[in-house]
Each structure stands twice: as structure tokens, then as C-alpha cells.
Write a protein that holds these residues in place. Sequence first.
Motif, PDB file in Angstrom:
ATOM      1  N   VAL B  13       0.834  -1.206   0.000  1.00 26.13           N
ATOM      2  CA  VAL B  13       0.000   0.000   0.000  1.00 26.13           C
ATOM      3  C   VAL B  13       0.871   1.260   0.000  1.00 26.13           C
ATOM      4  O   VAL B  13       1.829   1.365   0.775  1.00 26.13           O
ATOM      5  CB  VAL B  13      -0.923   0.027   1.240  1.00 26.13           C
ATOM      6  CG1 VAL B  13      -1.807   1.267   1.218  1.00 26.13           C
ATOM      7  CG2 VAL B  13      -1.749  -1.244   1.305  1.00 26.13           C
ATOM      8  N   PHE B  14       0.519   2.180  -0.863  1.00 20.78           N
ATOM      9  CA  PHE B  14       1.227   3.461  -0.967  1.00 20.78           C
ATOM     10  C   PHE B  14       0.219   4.599  -0.797  1.00 20.78           C
ATOM     11  O   PHE B  14      -0.831   4.587  -1.418  1.00 20.78           O
ATOM     12  CB  PHE B  14       1.906   3.593  -2.333  1.00 20.78           C
ATOM     13  CG  PHE B  14       2.924   2.507  -2.605  1.00 20.78           C
ATOM     14  CD1 PHE B  14       4.276   2.742  -2.419  1.00 20.78           C
ATOM     15  CD2 PHE B  14       2.516   1.245  -3.027  1.00 20.78           C
ATOM     16  CE1 PHE B  14       5.209   1.740  -2.651  1.00 20.78           C
ATOM     17  CE2 PHE B  14       3.444   0.238  -3.267  1.00 20.78           C
ATOM     18  CZ  PHE B  14       4.798   0.484  -3.079  1.00 20.78           C
ATOM     19  N   VAL B  15       0.558   5.552   0.046  1.00 25.90           N
ATOM     20  CA  VAL B  15      -0.340   6.681   0.305  1.00 25.90           C
ATOM     21  C   VAL B  15       0.349   7.979  -0.076  1.00 25.90           C
ATOM     22  O   VAL B  15       1.521   8.190   0.250  1.00 25.90           O
ATOM     23  CB  VAL B  15      -0.733   6.742   1.810  1.00 25.90           C
ATOM     24  CG1 VAL B  15      -1.573   7.981   2.091  1.00 25.90           C
ATOM     25  CG2 VAL B  15      -1.490   5.490   2.220  1.00 25.90           C
ATOM     26  N   ARG B  16      -0.357   8.812  -0.799  1.00 22.22           N
ATOM     27  CA  ARG B  16       0.110  10.176  -1.026  1.00 22.22           C
ATOM     28  C   ARG B  16      -0.670  11.073  -0.090  1.00 22.22           C
ATOM     29  O   ARG B  16      -1.895  11.128  -0.134  1.00 22.22           O
ATOM     30  CB  ARG B  16      -0.117  10.592  -2.477  1.00 22.22           C
ATOM     31  CG  ARG B  16       0.340  12.017  -2.775  1.00 22.22           C
ATOM     32  CD  ARG B  16       0.506  12.280  -4.273  1.00 22.22           C
ATOM     33  NE  ARG B  16      -0.752  12.149  -5.021  1.00 22.22           N
ATOM     34  CZ  ARG B  16      -1.764  13.021  -4.967  1.00 22.22           C
ATOM     35  NH1 ARG B  16      -1.713  14.068  -4.145  1.00 22.22           N
ATOM     36  NH2 ARG B  16      -2.853  12.835  -5.688  1.00 22.22           N
ATOM     37  N   HIS B  25       5.373   4.271   0.655  1.00 21.96           N
ATOM     38  CA  HIS B  25       4.964   2.947   1.109  1.00 21.96           C
ATOM     39  C   HIS B  25       4.609   3.011   2.591  1.00 21.96           C
ATOM     40  O   HIS B  25       5.368   3.554   3.386  1.00 21.96           O
ATOM     41  CB  HIS B  25       6.111   1.954   0.904  1.00 21.96           C
ATOM     42  CG  HIS B  25       5.730   0.557   1.255  1.00 21.96           C
ATOM     43  ND1 HIS B  25       6.417  -0.187   2.184  1.00 21.96           N
ATOM     44  CD2 HIS B  25       4.722  -0.218   0.813  1.00 21.96           C
ATOM     45  CE1 HIS B  25       5.840  -1.374   2.289  1.00 21.96           C
ATOM     46  NE2 HIS B  25       4.813  -1.427   1.466  1.00 21.96           N
ATOM     47  N   VAL B  26       3.425   2.501   2.956  1.00 22.46           N
ATOM     48  CA  VAL B  26       3.016   2.578   4.364  1.00 22.46           C
ATOM     49  C   VAL B  26       2.828   1.206   4.994  1.00 22.46           C
ATOM     50  O   VAL B  26       2.749   1.087   6.216  1.00 22.46           O
ATOM     51  CB  VAL B  26       1.700   3.372   4.528  1.00 22.46           C
ATOM     52  CG1 VAL B  26       1.919   4.839   4.179  1.00 22.46           C
ATOM     53  CG2 VAL B  26       0.572   2.783   3.691  1.00 22.46           C
ATOM     54  N   GLY B  27       2.738   0.143   4.169  1.00 21.93           N
ATOM     55  CA  GLY B  27       2.546  -1.172   4.746  1.00 21.93           C
ATOM     56  C   GLY B  27       1.907  -2.099   3.737  1.00 21.93           C
ATOM     57  O   GLY B  27       1.888  -1.815   2.536  1.00 21.93           O
ATOM     58  N   ALA B  37      -8.594  -4.687  -2.145  1.00 18.06           N
ATOM     59  CA  ALA B  37      -7.300  -4.166  -1.681  1.00 18.06           C
ATOM     60  C   ALA B  37      -7.388  -2.647  -1.495  1.00 18.06           C
ATOM     61  O   ALA B  37      -6.901  -2.100  -0.500  1.00 18.06           O
ATOM     62  CB  ALA B  37      -6.200  -4.528  -2.671  1.00 18.06           C
ATOM     63  N   LEU B  38      -8.009  -1.978  -2.444  1.00 16.96           N
ATOM     64  CA  LEU B  38      -8.154  -0.527  -2.344  1.00 16.96           C
ATOM     65  C   LEU B  38      -9.059  -0.148  -1.168  1.00 16.96           C
ATOM     66  O   LEU B  38      -8.760   0.767  -0.399  1.00 16.96           O
ATOM     67  CB  LEU B  38      -8.737   0.001  -3.666  1.00 16.96           C
ATOM     68  CG  LEU B  38      -8.377   1.403  -4.116  1.00 16.96           C
ATOM     69  CD1 LEU B  38      -6.881   1.661  -4.052  1.00 16.96           C
ATOM     70  CD2 LEU B  38      -8.888   1.633  -5.536  1.00 16.96           C
ATOM     71  N   TRP B  55      -2.339   3.959  -3.767  1.00 18.72           N
ATOM     72  CA  TRP B  55      -1.973   2.926  -4.739  1.00 18.72           C
ATOM     73  C   TRP B  55      -1.936   1.599  -3.996  1.00 18.72           C
ATOM     74  O   TRP B  55      -1.448   1.536  -2.859  1.00 18.72           O
ATOM     75  CB  TRP B  55      -0.567   3.147  -5.291  1.00 18.72           C
ATOM     76  CG  TRP B  55      -0.419   4.293  -6.233  1.00 18.72           C
ATOM     77  CD1 TRP B  55      -1.393   5.045  -6.814  1.00 18.72           C
ATOM     78  CD2 TRP B  55       0.840   4.827  -6.698  1.00 18.72           C
ATOM     79  NE1 TRP B  55      -0.843   6.012  -7.617  1.00 18.72           N
ATOM     80  CE2 TRP B  55       0.529   5.900  -7.567  1.00 18.72           C
ATOM     81  CE3 TRP B  55       2.177   4.501  -6.480  1.00 18.72           C
ATOM     82  CZ2 TRP B  55       1.526   6.651  -8.202  1.00 18.72           C
ATOM     83  CZ3 TRP B  55       3.160   5.235  -7.108  1.00 18.72           C
ATOM     84  CH2 TRP B  55       2.836   6.305  -7.964  1.00 18.72           C
ATOM     85  N   VAL B  56      -2.441   0.542  -4.609  1.00 22.47           N
ATOM     86  CA  VAL B  56      -2.199  -0.803  -4.106  1.00 22.47           C
ATOM     87  C   VAL B  56      -1.558  -1.609  -5.231  1.00 22.47           C
ATOM     88  O   VAL B  56      -1.963  -1.507  -6.384  1.00 22.47           O
ATOM     89  CB  VAL B  56      -3.484  -1.508  -3.628  1.00 22.47           C
ATOM     90  CG1 VAL B  56      -3.963  -0.904  -2.322  1.00 22.47           C
ATOM     91  CG2 VAL B  56      -4.582  -1.452  -4.672  1.00 22.47           C
TER      92      VAL B  56
END
Lengths: 250, 95
Positions: B13-16, B25-27, B37-38, B55-56
Motif C-alpha cells: 500500500v502506498f499513500v500520497r 509505502h506505508v505497509g 485491496a483498495l 496505490w495498491v
Amino acid sequence: MGDHEVEALLRVADSCLVLAQRLTGWCGHAPALEEDIALANVALDVLGQARGLLTRAGELEAAGRDEDALAYLRDAPDFRNLLLVEQPNGDFAHTMLRQFLFDAWAVELWPELASSTDPVIAGIAGKAAKEAAYHLRHSAGWVERLGDGTDESHRRMLASLEDLWPYAGEAFLDDDVDRAAAEAGLAPLPSSLLAGWRARVEAVLTESTLPVPPDPWWQRGGRQGRHTEQLTRLLAEMQVVHRAYPGARW
Amino acid sequence: MTGERAAWPLWEVFVRSRAGLAHQHVGSLHAVDARMALDNARDVYTRRGEGASLWVVPASAVVASDPADKDSFFGLDEEFRHASYYVVPDGVHGI
């Protein structure tokens, strides 16, 4: 503000409160950690909606009852929630279908309440509309996955549909309370939400390879205070601490 | 159920956090498909307003460097690639 308006508010508020209580029963028991958090998020959102509306109902009633008094010190016949939300969780499919049927109603209701003549209600509804849109995405996703999943998941979804469908239509039956609230511009007429709900539910059920059941005689009475035996047990658990220790804080 | 759950694929998982920044990347999490997933990323990683975009990515799509390559990848002593390596003569302006 007349009694009818307070009654109309309690019908929405209590439906949210009872559903939140049901959903918290999944805490720590959902099929995956991620889903556990998702369900807790939904429960918290719906609880927040209930709190706002209960507080407002108490203010309009002007009898000195706050959200806690309304949530914890009323008995089942005083609750105005839909019969649908007091139905037990059952298995995960059952919970998700119940949630989907509720969410499909909520996404029709909140945008209408957002233009309520009561600015406090309109404010609560504006936030709730965004929350409900996500809840629907989540629950509809599960209905589709399980309905169009394995033989076992399809069978369970079908059983849930047979069980819950008779409770699905109560939200759209008008009575004098609803007509008075609609006349005052406080809330939409329940029957005005039916077409949108039906279109959405039929689309998702079809996508899920589930049948759209014919309209039965809709089970009713929750919004007038006549409940199934399930609500009494739910309230006993929900209210026990407050009743044992009135005014307790931590 | 445990057996089936173990079969759920892993996603990264990626967070902006806001416009103009890069996704971080957060985990990771488990989900049976991209939509779940989203949704799960939204529920698990953006509960407190952390994100403006998600983003996943299937964890199986990540190509990672080999720890055995650590020295040849990262262990080089090439100080001249840092600006601080260079002595700036007195009287030079504009850098």
C-alpha cells in the motif's frame, strides 16, 4: 416543533444506533483483520450519525433528554428503528446483505436530509451522505463477491436474502408521522426513496447472480415501536452498564 | 476459514498524503481482489485523514534487491559523488 418531527428523527437515529450495536458484535470476529477494521469503521460512522440525530431529537423534544438518555434509558417499545437492523448478525453473508439493504436506503436518504429545513439535521446529513456512499461500496462489493463466488458463498447469500428480504421494504412505507415531517420539510417522504433503492438493489443482486425476490408483504412496525424479540436482547446488552451505573464516566 | 484466509494475496500500500508529494509505502494487507485491496487500504491506512490518493500493488509484482548484493549495491566508498567532497576555493561566488 411537534411530536411528529421528533418521532420522524428517532426513526432514522434509532435505525443507525441499533445497526451500530449489531456491527460492534463483529469486533474481533471478522473473517480477516482488514475486514474487522472496516466493519468497526462502518459501526463508528453509523454511531456518529445516531448520536447527532439523537442529540437533535432531544433538543427538539425539549424534555431534558440528551443522547445518552435517549439511547440508554428507553425500552424496546420506545425505539423507532427499522426491523431490518435489529435482525441478528448471522453469518458474514447475512451481515453484509443486511448492511447492503440498509446502505442502499441510506444513500437515498441522506442527500435528501441534507436539504432539511432544520440546519442541524442538514449538517449531520451532509457528512453522513459521504460516509454512506463508502459503506455502500463496501457492502455491495461483498454481496457481489459472495453471491457470485463459490457454491457455498452463493448458498449462504441466497439464504440470507430469503431471511432478510421481508424486512427490506419497511423503510419505504409512509404513515402520518412521515407525512407531517415531509410537510414541514424536515425529512423526505419514505416512499419517495423507493425507486432509487430498488434500482440499485436490483442491479447489485443481478450482478451477484442472485434472484430479485418478488415483493412480499413487508414486515413492519419497527418505526411505530412494535419490534421483534431480537431488539429486547440487543438493548439489554447495550444498556446494561448505563443502567447499572447511571451517569458513570471514565 | 484459516486455510482460505491464508490464501488471500498480499498487497503493498502506498499513500500520497497531499498534492505535490510522492506516494509513500506505508505497509501491506491481504485482499482477494484489487477492489478489496483498495477498500482495505482506505480502511486500514487512511482512517485519520492521512491520504489524498492510494496505490495498491500486488506484493508479487515487487522486485527486491538481494541482501547478498549489499556490498556491490550499496557498499561503495564514492565520496566524490557528494558535493561536500570538493573544496571550494576562496573567492568563488555563486555556488
